[in-house]
Design a protein around this motif. Structure first.
Motif, PDB file in Angstrom:
ATOM      1  N   ARG A 113       0.845  -1.191   0.000  1.00  0.00           N
ATOM      2  CA  ARG A 113       0.000   0.000   0.000  1.00  0.00           C
ATOM      3  C   ARG A 113       0.878   1.238   0.000  1.00  0.00           C
ATOM      4  O   ARG A 113       1.747   1.388   0.867  1.00  0.00           O
ATOM      5  N   LYS A 114       0.664   2.103  -0.963  1.00  0.00           N
ATOM      6  CA  LYS A 114       1.364   3.379  -1.018  1.00  0.00           C
ATOM      7  C   LYS A 114       0.361   4.474  -0.706  1.00  0.00           C
ATOM      8  O   LYS A 114      -0.740   4.484  -1.268  1.00  0.00           O
ATOM      9  N   PRO A 115       0.676   5.391   0.207  1.00  0.00           N
ATOM     10  CA  PRO A 115      -0.291   6.436   0.578  1.00  0.00           C
ATOM     11  C   PRO A 115      -0.812   7.170  -0.642  1.00  0.00           C
ATOM     12  O   PRO A 115      -0.087   7.457  -1.591  1.00  0.00           O
ATOM     13  N   GLY A 116      -2.113   7.441  -0.628  1.00  0.00           N
ATOM     14  CA  GLY A 116      -2.742   8.155  -1.732  1.00  0.00           C
ATOM     15  C   GLY A 116      -4.065   7.532  -2.110  1.00  0.00           C
ATOM     16  O   GLY A 116      -4.230   6.317  -2.041  1.00  0.00           O
ATOM     17  N   ALA A 117      -4.993   8.382  -2.503  1.00  0.00           N
ATOM     18  CA  ALA A 117      -6.338   7.917  -2.835  1.00  0.00           C
ATOM     19  C   ALA A 117      -6.386   7.394  -4.262  1.00  0.00           C
ATOM     20  O   ALA A 117      -5.623   7.818  -5.125  1.00  0.00           O
ATOM     21  N   GLY A 118      -7.317   6.477  -4.488  1.00  0.00           N
ATOM     22  CA  GLY A 118      -7.574   5.988  -5.822  1.00  0.00           C
ATOM     23  C   GLY A 118      -8.746   6.714  -6.447  1.00  0.00           C
ATOM     24  O   GLY A 118      -9.095   7.830  -6.063  1.00  0.00           O
ATOM     25  N   ALA A 119      -9.395   6.071  -7.419  1.00  0.00           N
ATOM     26  CA  ALA A 119     -10.527   6.683  -8.102  1.00  0.00           C
ATOM     27  C   ALA A 119     -11.790   6.556  -7.263  1.00  0.00           C
ATOM     28  O   ALA A 119     -11.929   5.637  -6.446  1.00  0.00           O
ATOM     29  N   ASN A 120     -12.698   7.501  -7.461  1.00  0.00           N
ATOM     30  CA  ASN A 120     -14.036   7.440  -6.856  1.00  0.00           C
ATOM     31  C   ASN A 120     -13.988   7.336  -5.326  1.00  0.00           C
ATOM     32  O   ASN A 120     -14.808   6.649  -4.713  1.00  0.00           O
TER      33      ASN A 120
END
Length: 854
Positions: A113-120
């Motif tokens: 897991r790399k910090p940061g949001a995905g889509a939607n």
């Protein structure tokens, strides 16, 4: 509660997945998350998983049997949820998944897991590098995790070839335990060896009545109360818990009787560990979907306690399966009224036992009351403190009388139950003996729980508050809608020598008012709260406590539509860390069971607005905005009206029954002789209408602004504010008795047309134009409209439901439909070369084209 993105919202609201068939299959064990999978070989963690079909018993070995795909370690018993995958950051990991199912599967989350949001608004891992594994085959994922995280992995069965639809993305609700916990520890901060992991999951199926409306089934570590694992502790122990929300819905998680320290939170993509000076205390923590929580607490008093989601849908009788409710019917045992996402805690006494109650220095007599016929035949209920003579049986106060105690002063509270059912009263957020916690047949010493207060009986509690703050009291585990009927109230604790001043110390109880599920929201028991008066230059403490049944609240304090500044002081009755007590924008998100204290100093006179937005439980969808006027200094009633409504017009409030009288279709000749059609329907707790030439598609819908005496203006409403489209145009409905027989349209006071009430029945040709399969971008289900026996039906990933027309191009679900959201509006927009589908769900709108562009 964060705003649900369009893809997620419609998937949660509308998707229904098919149930698998049963056979001779293994039985899954609940997963207590104490043992991690895999073996460390030559510095690499190697894990062998298999996806198999198994029988799952979330309600205990003698309860409902669900056949579902699950993960298991090869050669070991399958578990629900699947095996715990846990490693230290920097350790190479190899996971091999063998697909023993008869269908292909997609497995997500087996990567770093790399910090940061995905889509939607979803974490990136949900759709990142999935393993697609055909039936009977295996696939391997190799990765070296670098970041600490509390997360999960999941599996999905893939539709059979030719079944249509894109490959599934994200966890599936019908396969709600086809997943497992995924935890990566930082090398320098390894978890406590006694840490417990609580994984929250959700399951639903069209085979189980009530799964979509009113509630899905939610579990902790694969089980539903009272079959969840009991956590055994002793006085003085330190409990370390890691809670992972993999259920695709929000949960306000509440601990009875104690505070916990929030050490870290996360979004299942990364964890944020707080510095010691920034760690706050809480008794309730709002856990949004795809979130995690790391907490610790010390049980200082023995007895039985609970840790549970505070949404009634998630911890009440609706979490029992329909077959259980049908077999047992109504029960007088409060424990039968609780189910779902609840963990029981038993704390053993210390070496010196439990201290005796101190002699009370005060006594408060708290009486229940019932006022008949307030809510469509159901009574209003309430708590009333005795002031002199015993209150009359029909005396009610909503919220209940505020109880004000002094820190360190022992107080005896005697509850007198004059209702027709046993009553439990929970003292929310207070540190007290288990005997007095107020969960009938559970609170008290293990093996000797205290029953609820029987009808026409009394029960005493002794409370010696150890801290000043904002708390509340409420009914706990009743069989119906007693909470929203009024059985709650504020509980304030003040410092010695500092009495409560209701002028400078204001309490706002955020709840609901009614005797139905999704009852209308209320602020201090009122759907339209009165104006609050303040003086410029004076400091005020504002206390917000949220005690609705299932809703989510957002609070903002505005001036001219912009948030002002206030200072946050406390959460759940505990002072916030000094570093976080800073001036900030006046905005709060408040889950059920949470309390927030803020300080506000209005410097300038004028009308400020407290905006309370209620987001309903996802199976209903939609939201409602309430606006409370904060009048500072000398302001006029007209100024207040404009600030609250956005218009100088004198508006009236219509009840749901009054709005229903106007709903329908009205037809007649317009000013130029052309025939007009006015369609009126309810939407977002208001009336909406379209006016267009008969036989043509209707245009944009307008809000009908009620002016009284059956008169309306046409306009728009947004966030509780209205805007008149044309001040000269009016619509007046013509009444005969309780029915509306027609409408009169006028312009600048002159009548321009009269329309008569008619039956709206689209022609067969019109309905056939709407039939077809529609695809909405990024939504993994098809929407199908088809005509049967002259009625338009609509399917959203599940069985088709009948629709009723509300305008020539707009439809909604027929009354009593369970498979579609109550607020869903289905609209068809006819274009030259295509038909567009528009779905209006609450305050969100989605659109897509008919497949093939036909």
């Amino acid at each position: 509660m964060t705003d649900l993105g369009p893809v997620l919202r419609v998937t949660v609201l509308l998707t229904i997945l098919a149930a698998p068939s049963a056979g001779q299959i293994p039985v899954a064990a609940p997963n207590n998350q104490r043992t991690a999978a895999g073996t460390l070989i030559d510095g690499e963690l190697r894990i062998e998983l298999e996806a198999i079909e198994a029988a799952w018993y979330p309600r205990g070995e003698n309860g409902v049997r669900i056949v579902t795909p699950l993960f298991a370690e090869v050669g070991r018993t399958p578990t629900a949820p699947g095996p715990l995958l846990r490693a230290v950051a920097g350790t190479p990991v190899r996971v091999t998944v063998h697909n023993r199912l008869t269908r292909a599967i997609r497995v997500g989350g087996l990567q770093d897991r790399k910090p940061g949001a995905g889509a939607n608004n979803r974490p990136a891992f949900v759709a990142e590098d999935p393993l697609d594994i055909p039936a009977g085959e295996s696939r391997t994922s190799r990765f070296t995790p670098e970041h600490a995280v509390s997360s999960f992995y999941y599996g999905r069965t893939v539709p059979e070839p030719g079944a249509g639809g894109p490959p599934p993305v994200g966890p599936g609700l019908r396969e709600g335990v086809f997943m497992g916990a995924f935890v990566i520890d930082a090398p320098a901060a390894l978890a406590h060896p006694d840490e417990r992991i609580l994984m929250l999951t959700r399951w639903g199926s069209p085979d189980e009545p009530g799964s979509l409306g009113p509630s899905w089934k939610v579990m902790v570590n694969g089980r539903s109360w009272p079959h969840t694992e009991r956590i055994e502790l002793a006085v003085g122990d330190t409990a370390h818990w890691r809670v992972i929300n993999a259920s695709l819905v929000d949960h306000p998680m509440h601990l009875h009787g104690f505070y916990f320290t929030v050490d870290a939170t996360g979004d299942t993509q990364a964890d944020t560990v707080f510095a010691p000076a920034d760690r706050r205390l809480a008794v309730t923590e709002m856990m949004e979907e795809f979130s995690s929580l790391r907490l610790r607490w010390v049980p200082e008093r023995p007895g039985n306690w609970l840790f549970h989601c505070h949404l009634v849908r998630h911890m009440g009788e609706l979490q029992r399966f329909q077959i259980e409710r049908s077999a047992t019917g109504e029960s007088a045992d409060h424990m039968d009224m609780m189910a779902g996402l609840i963990t029981g805690i038993s704390v053993r006494p210390g070496p010196h036992g439990e201290s005796a109650d101190p002699p009370p220095s005060r006594r408060i007599d708290l009486w229940t009351g019932s006022r008949p016929g307030v809510y469509d035949g159901a009574p209003e209920l309430g708590f009333v403190v005795q002031q002199g003579a015993v209150p009359a049986p029909d005396s009610t106060r909503v919220p209940g009388s505020p109880l004000v105690l002094t820190r360190g002063e022992p107080t005896e509270i005697v509850i007198h139950n004059r209702l027709g059912f046993p009553l439990s009263v929970h003292w929310h957020g207070l540190e007290l003996r288990s005997l007095y916690d107020g969960v009938g047949h559970w609170s008290g010493p293990p093996g000797l729980p205290r029953p609820p207060v029987a009808p026409n009986d009394s029960q005493r509690v002794i409370i010696e508050p150890v801290r000043a703050g904002t708390f509340f009291y409420h009914t706990h585990g009743e069989p119906g809608h007693e909470l929203t009927q009024g059985l709650y109230g504020a509980f304030l604790v003040v410092e010695p020598g500092a009495p409560w001043d209701p002028v400078t110390d204001r309490v706002f109880m955020l709840g609901a008012r009614g005797a139905t599920i999704d009852a209308p929201p209320a602020v201090n028991g009122r759907s339209r709260p009165p104006t609050e008066r303040f003086e410029p230059g004076r400091s005020y403490r504002l206390r917000f406590a949220h005690i609705s049944a299932d809703e989510f609240k957002r609070v903002r304090l505005l001036r001219d539509g912009t948030p002002v500044a206030w200072r946050r002081l406390a959460k759940d009755g505990a002072d916030l860390p000094p570093a976080t007590q800073v001036d900030a924008a006046a905005e709060l998100s408040i889950g059920v069971g949470e309390a927030h204290d803020v300080s506000w100093r209005p410097d300038a006179a004028g009308v400020y607005v407290l905006e309370v937005t209620t987001e309903y439980y996802p199976s209903r969808g939609g939201s409602t905005v309430q606006r409370v006027a904060f009048a500072v200094g000398d302001v006029s009633d007209a100024d207040v009206r404009i600030a609250l409504t956005g218009t100088a017009l004198s508006l009236v409030e219509l009840t749901a029954a009054e709005r229903a009288r106007y709903v329908g279709a009205y037809r007649g000749a317009g000013p130029d002789g052309a025939e007009l059609l006015l369609s009126v329907w309810e939407q977002r707790d208001g009336l909406v209408a379209t006016l267009a030439p008969a036989g043509r598609p209707d245009g944009a819908a307008e809000y009908l602004i009620p002016l009284g005496e059956h008169r309306f203006a046409r306009g728009e409403r947004d966030q509780g504010l209205v805007r008149v489209a044309d001040a000269d145009q009016r619509i007046r409905f013509i009444a005969e008795g309780e029915s509306m027989t027609g409408v009169e349209l006028s312009n600048a006071g002159d009548a321009s047309a009269r329309l008569e009430r008619t039956q709206l029945t689209p022609s067969a040709d019109q309905l056939r134009r709407y039939a077809g399969t529609y695809r909405v971008p990024n939504v993994p289900v098809d929407f199908i409209a088809d005509v049967r026996d002259g009625v338009l039906h609509f399917a959203a990933g599940g069985p088709a439901e009948a629709l009723i027309p509300i305008s020539p191009t707009r439809f909604r679900a027929a009354p009593g439909t369970q498979g579609l959201p109550a607020d869903l509006i289905v609209q068809f927009v006819l274009q030259e070369d295509a038909v567009e589908l528009v779905l209006d769900v609450g305050d969100e709108t989605l659109s897509g084209r008919r497949a093939g562009g036909d």
